[in-house]
Motif scaffolding. Structure first.
Motif, PDB file in Angstrom:
ATOM      1  N   ASP A  43       0.947  -1.166  -0.032  1.00  0.00           N
ATOM      2  CA  ASP A  43      -0.080   0.218  -0.024  1.00  0.00           C
ATOM      3  C   ASP A  43       0.745   1.375   0.127  1.00  0.00           C
ATOM      4  O   ASP A  43       0.462   2.404   0.582  1.00  0.00           O
ATOM      5  N   LEU A  44       1.935   1.035  -0.605  1.00  0.00           N
ATOM      6  CA  LEU A  44       2.826   2.395  -0.934  1.00  0.00           C
ATOM      7  C   LEU A  44       3.084   2.351  -2.362  1.00  0.00           C
ATOM      8  O   LEU A  44       4.312   2.258  -3.014  1.00  0.00           O
ATOM      9  N   TYR A  46       4.023   3.782  -5.865  1.00  0.00           N
ATOM     10  CA  TYR A  46       5.041   4.733  -6.300  1.00  0.00           C
ATOM     11  C   TYR A  46       4.384   6.060  -6.329  1.00  0.00           C
ATOM     12  O   TYR A  46       5.049   7.015  -5.880  1.00  0.00           O
ATOM     13  N   TYR A  47       3.159   6.395  -6.885  1.00  0.00           N
ATOM     14  CA  TYR A  47       2.575   7.636  -6.902  1.00  0.00           C
ATOM     15  C   TYR A  47       2.437   8.305  -5.400  1.00  0.00           C
ATOM     16  O   TYR A  47       2.628   9.645  -5.678  1.00  0.00           O
ATOM     17  N   LYS A  48       2.024   7.265  -4.617  1.00  0.00           N
ATOM     18  CA  LYS A  48       1.846   7.947  -3.336  1.00  0.00           C
ATOM     19  C   LYS A  48       3.289   8.269  -2.609  1.00  0.00           C
ATOM     20  O   LYS A  48       3.306   9.307  -2.031  1.00  0.00           O
ATOM     21  N   GLU A  51       4.052  11.710  -4.204  1.00  0.00           N
ATOM     22  CA  GLU A  51       3.184  12.707  -3.745  1.00  0.00           C
ATOM     23  C   GLU A  51       3.802  13.078  -2.162  1.00  0.00           C
ATOM     24  O   GLU A  51       3.554  14.487  -1.934  1.00  0.00           O
ATOM     25  N   ALA A  52       4.414  12.140  -1.503  1.00  0.00           N
ATOM     26  CA  ALA A  52       4.599  12.589  -0.330  1.00  0.00           C
ATOM     27  C   ALA A  52       6.487  13.270  -0.387  1.00  0.00           C
ATOM     28  O   ALA A  52       6.707  13.626   0.671  1.00  0.00           O
ATOM     29  N   HIS A 128       9.352  10.948   7.315  1.00  0.00           N
ATOM     30  CA  HIS A 128       8.233  10.296   6.829  1.00  0.00           C
ATOM     31  C   HIS A 128       8.085   8.890   7.955  1.00  0.00           C
ATOM     32  O   HIS A 128       8.075   7.973   7.332  1.00  0.00           O
TER      33      HIS A 128
END
Length: 148
Positions: A43-44, A46-48, A51-52, A128
């Motif tokens: 649930d990581l 690449y787009y997230k 975005e982070a 993070h």
């Protein structure tokens, strides 16, 4: 914690040479595909991560060819964290034939975490913590499973 079952891959004809064997340059792409799939499993996606404000460049990559892979050979690519420090993330890969289970190829890749806007090294524990925790838990779970 659920275990990642691996990335299933059917070779494409354009990835072969004139002998119908997968060209050696494609294996590095396959490692990346498997790594991106593995991140989505956690649930990581690449787009997230981007975005982070995190980028994960490749620092080094290696590949050892044990047996040839042909166009018709469906494969499974297993991904494992070999080292995680909060600033570095190193993977190992095993490509196996889906039907026989024969080990065909092994490889590694080494990465670090950089701030997307400045290209400065990140310590995920500080910058993070939720991402850090996910990587750390996965790394520890893999190590516990391999100790059993």
């Amino acid at each position: 914690m659920m275990t990642y079952s691996g990335y299933l891959r059917q070779p494409h004809y354009y990835e072969t040479d004139q002998m119908g064997i997968i060209h050696h340059s494609n294996y590095i792409r396959w490692f990346e595909e498997a790594r991106v799939d593995w991140l989505a499993f956690l649930d990581l996606p690449y787009y997230k991560i981007e975005e982070a404000g995190i980028i994960i460049p490749v620092l080094a990559v290696s590949c050892e060819y044990k047996e040839m892979i042909r166009y018709e050979d469906a494969v499974k690519i297993s991904v494992k964290i070999e080292q995680y420090t909060g600033t570095r993330l190193d993977f190992s890969y095993q490509i196996s034939h889906q039907k026989t289970g024969n080990l065909l190829t092994t490889g590694t890749s080494k990465h670090c975490f950089l701030a997307k806007d400045s290209n400065r090294l990140l310590q995920l524990r500080r910058s993070h913590p939720e991402v850090h925790q996910k990587f750390l838990e996965t790394f520890e779970a893999q190590n516990e499973a391999s100790d059993d």
